[in-house]
Design a protein around this motif. Structure first.
Motif, mmCIF file in Angstrom:
data_model
loop_
_atom_site.group_PDB
_atom_site.id
_atom_site.type_symbol
_atom_site.label_atom_id
_atom_site.label_comp_id
_atom_site.label_asym_id
_atom_site.label_seq_id
_atom_site.Cartn_x
_atom_site.Cartn_y
_atom_site.Cartn_z
ATOM 1 N N ALA A 210 0.838 -1.204 0.000
ATOM 2 C CA ALA A 210 0.000 0.000 0.000
ATOM 3 C C ALA A 210 0.871 1.251 0.000
ATOM 4 N N HIS A 211 1.936 1.200 0.784
ATOM 5 C CA HIS A 211 2.866 2.321 0.867
ATOM 6 C C HIS A 211 3.481 2.582 -0.509
ATOM 7 N N ALA A 212 3.945 1.519 -1.175
ATOM 8 C CA ALA A 212 4.559 1.653 -2.496
ATOM 9 C C ALA A 212 3.558 2.162 -3.534
ATOM 10 N N MET A 213 2.285 1.805 -3.349
ATOM 11 C CA MET A 213 1.243 2.198 -4.308
ATOM 12 C C MET A 213 0.654 3.557 -3.971
ATOM 13 N N ASN A 214 1.048 4.100 -2.801
ATOM 14 C CA ASN A 214 0.425 5.329 -2.343
ATOM 15 C C ASN A 214 -1.067 5.149 -2.105
#
Lengths: 145, 145
Positions: B26-30
């Motif tokens: 989720a962090h990487a995908m924003n």
């Protein structure tokens, strides 16, 4: 996050949708793509050795040509999105096993595939190859419908 | 790509591993996350040791406390990476159905879950709830093992 995404394709509409998603995901995360096509092995019931030889050979040539066309289209689409893309195909009676083998060989950390392939019963069940990849894969599997 | 990810958790080791990886994804995908926990409905015949000898009311309280704890685990992991995270729970006899329902109700575009939950049979099979989510979800499902 994910460095290398394996996307198997059999040329069905649903697998094209999965390919597009894989390209978007790879573009968004800086991952590489490995596009893969499993060619079902030739089968026949004939006892005529000559005929067997010829048709099996023709089948091999035709299906390899089809695989190359299919995979070239994926690679071109990936390139357009600025995504690095390798391609590979293999003959196998068990597409799911070929998919897992290729994912291991190329050290992919994600398999992204459609819920059904060409022989899928839309909406009823999970396709049998997808089911088996999910059961046997040790890397995460992202399923598209 | 993905903007809102539903992460169901039942508190099993594997699902908490999926939570940690899911938050990183989720962090990487924003993307933002909605954590979800399905509370099994009280059945007098259940053999879960914790529940034996408890009344419906005690069970509801214990199950709610357990749900809160599970959801806090996800929210804590999300906070550590600055990923926006809501929490939802539902009491149900059909966790898979509740997961799909929650994904729809919250406008999620991905469900991210472990291959097995509390009642999983290790490497043998796909867990039954994961299986049902994969069969019935119309949005993509990312399965972690």
């Amino acid at each position: 996050m994910f460095q290398r995404i394996l996307v198997p394709t059999d040329g069905s509409d649903l697998s094209k949708k999965a390919v597009r998603a894989a390209i978007r995901l790879a573009a968004g995360t800086g991952a590489r793509l490995v596009a893969f096509h499993a060619i079902p092995k030739f089968r026949t019931f004939t006892l005529d050795a000559q005929m067997l030889e010829d048709t099996a050979g023709e089948y091999r040539a035709a299906s390899a040509a089809r695989a190359r066309t299919l995979l070239a289209a994926v690679a071109a689409e990936a390139r357009k999105a600025g995504v690095a893309c390798d391609t590979a195909h293999a003959s196998s009676d068990q597409p799911w096993a070929a998919i897992i083998r290729e994912a291991k060989r190329k050290r992919c950390d994600l398999v992204l595939m459609a819920s059904h392939g060409r022989r899928g019963l839309q909406g009823v069940l999970l396709g049998s190859e997808t089911q088996k990849v999910l059961t046997h894969s040790t890397v995460p599997v992202l399923v598209y419908r | 790509m993905f903007e809102h990810i539903l992460i169901p958790t039942d508190g099993s080791k594997l699902s908490e591993k999926a939570v940690r990886k899911g938050i990183r994804f989720a962090h990487a995908m924003n993307a933002r996350v909605t954590a979800f926990h399905a509370i099994p409905r009280f059945h007098a015949s259940d053999v879960m040791m914790d529940l034996l000898g408890t009344s419906r009311g005690d069970y509801a309280k214990a199950a709610q406390a357990y749900a809160n704890e599970r959801l806090r685990f996800v929210q804590k992991a999300a906070r550590a990476l600055d990923v926006p995270c809501d929490a939802r729970h539902a009491t149900t006899d059909d966790p898979a159905g509740a997961i799909i329902e929650a994904a729809k109700a919250n406008g999620c575009d991905l469900i991210l879950m472990a291959s097995h939950g509390r009642r999983g049979l290790g490497a043998l099979l796909l867990g039954s709830e994961t299986q049902k989510v994969l069969t019935h979800s119309t949005i993509p499902v990312l399965v972690y093992r």
